[in-house]
Motif scaffolding. Structure first.
Motif, PDB file in Angstrom:
ATOM      1  N   ALA A   1       0.820  -1.213   0.000  1.00 25.50           N
ATOM      2  CA  ALA A   1       0.000   0.000   0.000  1.00 25.50           C
ATOM      3  C   ALA A   1       0.855   1.266   0.000  1.00 25.50           C
ATOM      4  O   ALA A   1       0.513   2.256  -0.653  1.00 25.50           O
ATOM      5  CB  ALA A   1      -0.943   0.002   1.201  1.00 25.50           C
ATOM      6  N   LEU A   2       1.958   1.214   0.709  1.00 29.71           N
ATOM      7  CA  LEU A   2       2.825   2.397   0.803  1.00 29.71           C
ATOM      8  C   LEU A   2       3.890   2.454  -0.288  1.00 29.71           C
ATOM      9  O   LEU A   2       4.682   3.397  -0.329  1.00 29.71           O
ATOM     10  CB  LEU A   2       3.496   2.439   2.183  1.00 29.71           C
ATOM     11  N   GLY A   3       3.913   1.435  -1.151  1.00 25.68           N
ATOM     12  CA  GLY A   3       4.894   1.434  -2.235  1.00 25.68           C
ATOM     13  C   GLY A   3       6.324   1.247  -1.759  1.00 25.68           C
ATOM     14  O   GLY A   3       7.256   1.753  -2.380  1.00 25.68           O
ATOM     15  N   ARG A   4       6.501   0.510  -0.688  1.00 28.15           N
ATOM     16  CA  ARG A   4       7.845   0.274  -0.138  1.00 28.15           C
ATOM     17  C   ARG A   4       8.485  -0.933  -0.821  1.00 28.15           C
ATOM     18  O   ARG A   4       8.759  -1.956  -0.205  1.00 28.15           O
ATOM     19  CB  ARG A   4       7.780   0.065   1.376  1.00 28.15           C
ATOM     20  N   GLU A   5       8.713  -0.786  -2.130  1.00 26.37           N
ATOM     21  CA  GLU A   5       9.193  -1.888  -2.962  1.00 26.37           C
ATOM     22  C   GLU A   5      10.488  -2.506  -2.459  1.00 26.37           C
ATOM     23  O   GLU A   5      10.697  -3.706  -2.611  1.00 26.37           O
ATOM     24  CB  GLU A   5       9.374  -1.419  -4.397  1.00 26.37           C
ATOM     25  N   HIS A   6      11.366  -1.697  -1.879  1.00 31.97           N
ATOM     26  CA  HIS A   6      12.661  -2.192  -1.417  1.00 31.97           C
ATOM     27  C   HIS A   6      12.540  -3.180  -0.256  1.00 31.97           C
ATOM     28  O   HIS A   6      13.492  -3.887   0.047  1.00 31.97           O
ATOM     29  CB  HIS A   6      13.568  -1.016  -1.027  1.00 31.97           C
ATOM     30  N   GLU A   7      11.380  -3.260   0.381  1.00 32.07           N
ATOM     31  CA  GLU A   7      11.173  -4.171   1.514  1.00 32.07           C
ATOM     32  C   GLU A   7      10.312  -5.385   1.154  1.00 32.07           C
ATOM     33  O   GLU A   7      10.258  -6.339   1.914  1.00 32.07           O
ATOM     34  CB  GLU A   7      10.478  -3.424   2.662  1.00 32.07           C
TER      35      GLU A   7
ATOM     36  N   VAL B   1      -4.490  -0.935  -7.694  1.00 30.60           N
ATOM     37  CA  VAL B   1      -3.977  -1.947  -8.605  1.00 30.60           C
ATOM     38  C   VAL B   1      -2.503  -1.713  -8.963  1.00 30.60           C
ATOM     39  O   VAL B   1      -1.723  -2.662  -8.977  1.00 30.60           O
ATOM     40  CB  VAL B   1      -4.871  -2.045  -9.865  1.00 30.60           C
ATOM     41  N   PRO B   2      -2.065  -0.496  -9.254  1.00 30.36           N
ATOM     42  CA  PRO B   2      -0.651  -0.318  -9.612  1.00 30.36           C
ATOM     43  C   PRO B   2       0.306  -0.783  -8.506  1.00 30.36           C
ATOM     44  O   PRO B   2       1.316  -1.428  -8.795  1.00 30.36           O
ATOM     45  CB  PRO B   2      -0.525   1.185  -9.869  1.00 30.36           C
ATOM     46  N   ALA B   3      -0.006  -0.475  -7.276  1.00 31.59           N
ATOM     47  CA  ALA B   3       0.855  -0.904  -6.162  1.00 31.59           C
ATOM     48  C   ALA B   3       0.886  -2.422  -6.063  1.00 31.59           C
ATOM     49  O   ALA B   3       1.949  -3.031  -5.892  1.00 31.59           O
ATOM     50  CB  ALA B   3       0.375  -0.290  -4.847  1.00 31.59           C
ATOM     51  N   ALA B   4      -0.270  -3.041  -6.162  1.00 29.35           N
ATOM     52  CA  ALA B   4      -0.332  -4.494  -6.077  1.00 29.35           C
ATOM     53  C   ALA B   4       0.317  -5.147  -7.287  1.00 29.35           C
ATOM     54  O   ALA B   4       0.960  -6.197  -7.165  1.00 29.35           O
ATOM     55  CB  ALA B   4      -1.780  -4.953  -5.924  1.00 29.35           C
ATOM     56  N   ASN B   5       0.172  -4.552  -8.450  1.00 28.06           N
ATOM     57  CA  ASN B   5       0.795  -5.083  -9.653  1.00 28.06           C
ATOM     58  C   ASN B   5       2.303  -5.181  -9.469  1.00 28.06           C
ATOM     59  O   ASN B   5       2.926  -6.193  -9.792  1.00 28.06           O
ATOM     60  CB  ASN B   5       0.444  -4.204 -10.851  1.00 28.06           C
ATOM     61  N   ARG B   6       2.888  -4.131  -8.947  1.00 25.41           N
ATOM     62  CA  ARG B   6       4.343  -4.142  -8.711  1.00 25.41           C
ATOM     63  C   ARG B   6       4.705  -5.164  -7.645  1.00 25.41           C
ATOM     64  O   ARG B   6       5.688  -5.890  -7.771  1.00 25.41           O
ATOM     65  CB  ARG B   6       4.815  -2.734  -8.314  1.00 25.41           C
ATOM     66  N   ALA B   7       3.913  -5.250  -6.583  1.00 22.98           N
ATOM     67  CA  ALA B   7       4.178  -6.221  -5.518  1.00 22.98           C
ATOM     68  C   ALA B   7       4.075  -7.650  -6.047  1.00 22.98           C
ATOM     69  O   ALA B   7       4.874  -8.514  -5.668  1.00 22.98           O
ATOM     70  CB  ALA B   7       3.220  -6.003  -4.352  1.00 22.98           C
TER      71      ALA B   7
END
Length: 124
Positions: free
Chosen positions: A69-75, A106-112
């Motif tokens: 949700a927060l876009g913390r892709e590095h974690e 959706v964009p955040a979840a797509n990346r996750a």
């Protein structure tokens, strides 16, 4: 004198993230980052993750949802690995991300999903 909160935090941290990850992180600790490492070991791992109120599977679900949700892709990759260590199946991880897509986008979840797929493909 040992600090029981720190010791509990380090134990949980190693169990959830893996000995190799924690050892690598500790080895890279500098005088500049030392207080931060102490903070997360005591408060995140010893103060929250070590509590009895939720099991580790639930904590992993919540963590993945919040990081997404927060876009913390590095974690995300680290916590997908942790979720697997905590007993979540790839299908359950997918359900967490799908549920998060509805509430966080959706964009955040797509990346996750993409990050999680990469991590899951690393598994033997």
């Amino acid at each position: 004198m040992t600090d029981p909160v720190y010791e509990a935090g380090m134990k949980v941290r190693r169990e959830v993230l893996g000995d190799d990850h924690v050892a690598s992180t500790i080895a890279r600790t500098t005088p500049f980052t030392e207080t931060f490492q102490d903070l997360i070991t005591r408060f995140a791992w010893g103060g929250v993750w070590a509590r009895d109120g939720l099991d580790r599977r639930a904590r992993s679900c919540i963590t993945l949802a919040v990081l997404t949700a927060l876009g913390r892709e590095h974690e995300i990759a680290m916590h997908v690995r942790a979720a697997r260590r905590n007993g979540l199946t790839p299908e359950e991880i997918g359900e967490v991300l799908l549920h998060t897509a509805v509430y966080a986008g959706v964009p955040a979840a797509n990346r996750a999903f993409a990050i999680a797929q990469d991590v899951l493909e690393e598994e033997p």
